[in-house]
Design a protein around this motif. Structure first.
Motif, PDB file in Angstrom:
ATOM      1  N   SER A 164       0.821  -1.204   0.000  1.00 27.34           N
ATOM      2  CA  SER A 164       0.000   0.000   0.000  1.00 27.34           C
ATOM      3  C   SER A 164       0.862   1.264   0.000  1.00 27.34           C
ATOM      4  O   SER A 164       0.365   2.351  -0.288  1.00 27.34           O
ATOM      5  N   VAL A 165       2.154   1.111   0.313  1.00 25.34           N
ATOM      6  CA  VAL A 165       3.069   2.249   0.328  1.00 25.34           C
ATOM      7  C   VAL A 165       3.540   2.585  -1.080  1.00 25.34           C
ATOM      8  O   VAL A 165       3.520   3.743  -1.513  1.00 25.34           O
ATOM      9  N   THR A 166       3.940   1.576  -1.835  1.00 27.63           N
ATOM     10  CA  THR A 166       4.480   1.795  -3.176  1.00 27.63           C
ATOM     11  C   THR A 166       3.467   1.571  -4.291  1.00 27.63           C
ATOM     12  O   THR A 166       3.721   1.943  -5.433  1.00 27.63           O
ATOM     13  N   GLY A 167       2.319   0.948  -3.960  1.00 22.12           N
ATOM     14  CA  GLY A 167       1.332   0.634  -4.990  1.00 22.12           C
ATOM     15  C   GLY A 167       1.610  -0.674  -5.710  1.00 22.12           C
ATOM     16  O   GLY A 167       0.908  -1.031  -6.657  1.00 22.12           O
ATOM     17  N   LEU A 168       2.625  -1.403  -5.259  1.00 22.64           N
ATOM     18  CA  LEU A 168       2.961  -2.688  -5.860  1.00 22.64           C
ATOM     19  C   LEU A 168       1.742  -3.605  -5.918  1.00 22.64           C
ATOM     20  O   LEU A 168       1.056  -3.799  -4.919  1.00 22.64           O
ATOM     21  N   GLY A 169       1.474  -4.174  -7.083  1.00 19.60           N
ATOM     22  CA  GLY A 169       0.434  -5.179  -7.233  1.00 19.60           C
ATOM     23  C   GLY A 169      -0.979  -4.652  -7.359  1.00 19.60           C
ATOM     24  O   GLY A 169      -1.900  -5.437  -7.601  1.00 19.60           O
ATOM     25  N   ARG A 170      -1.187  -3.331  -7.210  1.00 20.62           N
ATOM     26  CA  ARG A 170      -2.553  -2.791  -7.239  1.00 20.62           C
ATOM     27  C   ARG A 170      -3.268  -3.113  -8.553  1.00 20.62           C
ATOM     28  O   ARG A 170      -4.347  -3.712  -8.560  1.00 20.62           O
ATOM     29  N   ASP A 171      -2.686  -2.690  -9.669  1.00 17.44           N
ATOM     30  CA  ASP A 171      -3.337  -2.889 -10.966  1.00 17.44           C
ATOM     31  C   ASP A 171      -3.467  -4.365 -11.300  1.00 17.44           C
ATOM     32  O   ASP A 171      -4.462  -4.796 -11.894  1.00 17.44           O
ATOM     33  N   GLN A 172      -2.462  -5.147 -10.916  1.00 18.74           N
ATOM     34  CA  GLN A 172      -2.493  -6.585 -11.206  1.00 18.74           C
ATOM     35  C   GLN A 172      -3.606  -7.277 -10.420  1.00 18.74           C
ATOM     36  O   GLN A 172      -4.306  -8.157 -10.943  1.00 18.74           O
ATOM     37  N   LEU A 173      -3.777  -6.890  -9.150  1.00 14.92           N
ATOM     38  CA  LEU A 173      -4.845  -7.488  -8.345  1.00 14.92           C
ATOM     39  C   LEU A 173      -6.210  -7.134  -8.920  1.00 14.92           C
ATOM     40  O   LEU A 173      -7.098  -7.989  -8.997  1.00 14.92           O
ATOM     41  N   LEU A 174      -6.397  -5.894  -9.331  1.00 15.67           N
ATOM     42  CA  LEU A 174      -7.673  -5.488  -9.918  1.00 15.67           C
ATOM     43  C   LEU A 174      -7.948  -6.240 -11.216  1.00 15.67           C
ATOM     44  O   LEU A 174      -9.097  -6.594 -11.510  1.00 15.67           O
ATOM     45  N   LEU A 175      -6.901  -6.510 -11.998  1.00 16.82           N
ATOM     46  CA  LEU A 175      -7.082  -7.265 -13.236  1.00 16.82           C
ATOM     47  C   LEU A 175      -7.501  -8.698 -12.934  1.00 16.82           C
ATOM     48  O   LEU A 175      -8.386  -9.256 -13.593  1.00 16.82           O
ATOM     49  N   HIS A 176      -6.880  -9.290 -11.927  1.00 21.66           N
ATOM     50  CA  HIS A 176      -7.267 -10.637 -11.493  1.00 21.66           C
ATOM     51  C   HIS A 176      -8.725 -10.661 -11.038  1.00 21.66           C
ATOM     52  O   HIS A 176      -9.497 -11.560 -11.412  1.00 21.66           O
ATOM     53  N   MET A 177      -9.112  -9.670 -10.253  1.00 19.37           N
ATOM     54  CA  MET A 177     -10.494  -9.595  -9.788  1.00 19.37           C
ATOM     55  C   MET A 177     -11.461  -9.413 -10.949  1.00 19.37           C
ATOM     56  O   MET A 177     -12.579  -9.954 -10.933  1.00 19.37           O
ATOM     57  N   SER A 178     -11.044  -8.694 -11.982  1.00 19.61           N
ATOM     58  CA  SER A 178     -11.934  -8.463 -13.124  1.00 19.61           C
ATOM     59  C   SER A 178     -12.245  -9.763 -13.857  1.00 19.61           C
ATOM     60  O   SER A 178     -13.383  -9.985 -14.286  1.00 19.61           O
ATOM     61  N   GLN A 179     -11.251 -10.652 -14.001  1.00 17.99           N
ATOM     62  CA  GLN A 179     -11.539 -11.880 -14.737  1.00 17.99           C
ATOM     63  C   GLN A 179     -12.414 -12.831 -13.916  1.00 17.99           C
ATOM     64  O   GLN A 179     -13.273 -13.521 -14.481  1.00 17.99           O
ATOM     65  N   LEU A 180     -12.240 -12.840 -12.604  1.00 14.83           N
ATOM     66  CA  LEU A 180     -13.139 -13.635 -11.779  1.00 14.83           C
ATOM     67  C   LEU A 180     -14.558 -13.079 -11.832  1.00 14.83           C
ATOM     68  O   LEU A 180     -15.533 -13.818 -11.965  1.00 14.83           O
ATOM     69  N   ARG A 181     -14.652 -11.765 -11.733  1.00 20.16           N
ATOM     70  CA  ARG A 181     -15.963 -11.104 -11.729  1.00 20.16           C
ATOM     71  C   ARG A 181     -16.670 -11.266 -13.070  1.00 20.16           C
ATOM     72  O   ARG A 181     -17.872 -11.559 -13.117  1.00 20.16           O
ATOM     73  N   ASN A 182     -15.957 -11.087 -14.165  1.00 21.50           N
ATOM     74  CA  ASN A 182     -16.580 -11.192 -15.480  1.00 21.50           C
ATOM     75  C   ASN A 182     -17.041 -12.609 -15.777  1.00 21.50           C
ATOM     76  O   ASN A 182     -18.081 -12.808 -16.407  1.00 21.50           O
TER      77      ASN A 182
END
Length: 307
Positions: free
Chosen positions: A285-303
């Motif tokens: 949460s300090v550097t933003g590491l993994g933020r976009d990647q986690l959201l992309l993973h969540m998008s494929q599960l959600r879709n």
């Protein structure tokens, strides 16, 4: 819908239901940040593991190293043929393969909807939701705030255990992030902790709209038994899970093992009880590491859940 989700989104089950996989004699020696540093190619055409449900009585041929890797290490989402996986399909700092259901993943709008003290009081609109769970000092609220790019959307405090309710946040008017009470170190009364256990488990077991649990694990410290126990309980109850390793940018007091080493140790414990490894990803949460990647993973599960 719940049966479909259970069948396709849970590549792992607790050892109390399925036998564990023995450690192969060959060391895979892969990097947490990838690309894979293995001596085999992921494009191998060797068929995927034979399932025990096959009716044939003939003994299946031994799986190749590539097949073992894709079957036990990588998270392969719906719509992806394991034989077609290439290194550029794997999200950096994770074991997650991206497939055709991955789509729009950025958060443009977030709104707090309600807090609930009981699972039956949660929203009933049926929109897909991701539950965020972890020890009360794991950085749960900080991760939520990082995902939505808004400060103090989720309550943060230096005192662990501030979240005592089930909090629903509506994302892009189409899905929810659910902030659940932290476990382990909450400074709450014994009765409150008992109530927490009851209503949280009720949420997990009865929430048809739940796409996946994001189980947060502090990578700055060695594996904690309470996190492993929680993961095993979710696995035994067929609850979809993604391990989100937090605080990957630091070490406690500048001493001890690096986050990468703590993550490896956690994986070793999980492999003792899981036939296939759940999806996992490194974040900060300090550097933003993994933020976009986690959201992309969540998008494929959600879709896929929506399809």
């Amino acid at each position: 819908m719940l049966l479909l989700r259970t069948r396709l989104f849970i590549p792992q089950l607790s050892s109390s239901l399925l036998p564990t996989i023995s450690t192969p004699s060959k060391s895979f020696n892969f990097s947490l940040s990838f690309p894979l540093q293995s001596s085999f190619s992921l494009s191998s055409t060797t068929p995927i593991f034979y399932r025990h449900a096959l009716s044939s009585s003939a003994a299946p041929p031994p799986p190749s190293d590539a097949t073992k890797f894709t079957s036990t290490v990588l998270f392969v989402p719906p719509g992806v043929d394991p034989n077609d996986i290439t290194e550029d399909m794997i999200l950096p700092g994770s074991n997650i393969v991206i497939g055709p259901y991955a789509g729009h993943s950025q958060i443009k709008e977030v709104a707090f909807v309600k807090s609930s003290s009981r699972a039956k009081d949660c929203p009933i609109d049926g929109l897909p939701e991701f539950a965020v769970l972890g020890r009360s000092n794991v950085g749960k609220s900080s991760l939520i705030n990082t995902l939505v790019k808004k400060k103090e959307v989720a309550l943060t405090s230096k005192k662990p255990g501030k979240t005592q309710l089930i909090n629903h946040f509506l994302i892009n008017k189409s899905w929810y992030i659910v902030d659940l009470p932290g476990y382990g170190f909450a400074k709450a009364s014994e009765s409150a902790r008992t109530d927490w256990s009851a209503f949280t488990k009720g949420y997990f077991l009865n929430r048809d709209a739940l796409v996946s649990v994001l189980l947060l694990v502090d990578a700055s410290v060695p594996p904690q038994k309470i996190d492993v126990d929680c993961a095993n309980w979710l696995g035994r109850n067929n609850i979809p899970i993604t391990f989100v390793f937090t605080k990957c940018d630091k070490m406690k007091g500048g001493k001890g093992a690096r986050p990468e080493d703590n993550i490896r140790s956690f994986h070793e414990l999980i492999r003792q009880n899981y036939k296939q490894h759940p999806p996992w990803i490194m974040t900060s949460s300090v550097t933003g590491l993994g933020r976009d990647q986690l959201l992309l993973h969540m998008s494929q599960l959600r879709n896929y859940w929506d399809s």
